[in-house]
Design an enzyme around this catalytic site. Structure first.
Site, PDB file in Angstrom:
ATOM      1  N   ASP A  41       0.813  -1.317   0.016  1.00 23.21           N
ATOM      2  CA  ASP A  41      -0.059   0.078   0.043  1.00 23.21           C
ATOM      3  C   ASP A  41       1.153   1.199   0.018  1.00 23.21           C
ATOM      4  OD1 ASP A  41      -2.399   1.792   0.588  1.00 23.21           O
ATOM      5  OD2 ASP A  41      -1.347   1.983   2.632  1.00 23.21           O
ATOM      6  N   ASP A  43      -0.284   5.009   0.927  1.00 24.98           N
ATOM      7  CA  ASP A  43      -0.462   6.116   1.966  1.00 24.98           C
ATOM      8  C   ASP A  43      -0.327   5.662   3.444  1.00 24.98           C
ATOM      9  OD1 ASP A  43      -1.045   8.479   0.450  1.00 24.98           O
ATOM     10  OD2 ASP A  43      -2.900   7.593  -0.436  1.00 24.98           O
TER      11      ASP A  43
END
Length: 291
Positions: A41, A43
């Site tokens: 991922d 953020d």
């Protein structure tokens, strides 16, 4: 295991099944670098959650709060956040309930952004002026993967143009990095007209949005995976990989630590609590990659 990966001694590390984790890391090492890929991922996973007691922005926040958004636009985007974010993190709602609401949120936010007539040429400056930061140790992380030809697949519900620019400005956007995210589409004058599909939100990060990209098919020999995430939605990111032999799931627990600890320990092999670094990931990579 701590002898081989001393970083696992850190106070931020929690592991529910140490023996199992030891076996997975051992297998990753035995399978070797040729079989390894990293799926992450972006953020609050590769980027920092906070710095000096302040929250760091996500790729959406960077855009939403930038000078290219009108005051009215900022207010409307904030209202959406205050309405939908509690739904996103509500432990009492099912994924079935959440999914359509996430689509609604992202769609409405993207529509608001389109109304702002954002210019492609502004993106680099918006990122430069923002408080976005990658986690400590990011350079070693990106460098190790690049040097060893290990594919890094970044799967993000954020804004692809912004997160690519963050990586570019950090000088680590190497050829082994592949991003699937929500990308803007600009007209011939360089003005944002819409977002390209498919829409990626927190709870559809799996092969349903990867169909047709063929990314994992090309990497069918990469059957060892290190997965990095910070939410429950990130756990499905490797679902498109044809035949996984080993997968090590590392979760960053950034917020509401006490409340969420149990759930994260049930889902991730290694949980990093309020840890703003990539030390543990780098330590594991170093161990796997040393001859």
């Amino acid at each position: 295991l701590c002898l081989q990966v001393p970083e696992l001694e850190k106070a931020t590390v929690r592991i529910r099944q140490p023996e199992r984790v030891r076996e997975i890391i051992q297998s990753l090492r035995e399978q070797g670098v040729a079989k390894l890929q990293v799926i992450s991922d972006f953020d609050m996973t590769l980027s920092r959650f906070g710095y000096n007691g302040r929250r760091c922005p996500t790729s959406h926040n960077i855009l939403d709060t930038s000078r290219v958004i009108s005051e009215d636009g900022k207010k409307k985007l904030k209202d959406l956040l205050h309405y939908y974010y509690p739904i996103e993190i509500d432990p009492n709602r099912t994924l079935e309930e959440k999914r359509p609401l996430m689509v609604e949120w992202w769609t409405r936010a993207h529509e608001l952004l389109v109304q702002q007539k954002i210019h492609k040429n502004d993106i680099a400056q918006i990122v430069r002026e923002s408080e976005a930061m990658l986690r400590d140790g990011f350079k070693e992380f990106f460098d190790q993967l690049h040097k060893n030809n290990i594919p890094l697949f970044i799967f993000s519900a954020g804004v692809g143009d912004i997160l690519e620019e963050i990586i570019r400005q950090a000088n680590v956007f190497y050829s082994n990095v592949n991003v699937v995210s929500n990308y803007m589409d600009f007209n011939e004058d360089g003005v944002l007209t819409h977002f390209k599909g498919p829409l990626i939100h927190t709870y559809n990060k799996n092969n349903t949005v990867l169909q047709g990209t063929g990314y994992f098919q090309q990497l069918s020999t990469k059957t060892s995976i290190i997965l990095l995430g910070d939410s429950m939605g990130d756990l499905t990111m490797a679902d498109g990989v044809p035949s996984v032999e080993n997968i090590l799931k590392i979760g960053f627990l950034n917020d509401k630590v006490e409340e969420r600890r149990g759930k994260y320990l049930d889902s991730y092999d290694i949980v990093l609590e309020s840890d703003e670094t990539l030390d543990v990931v780098n330590g594991i990579l170093r161990y796997i990659l040393t001859e």
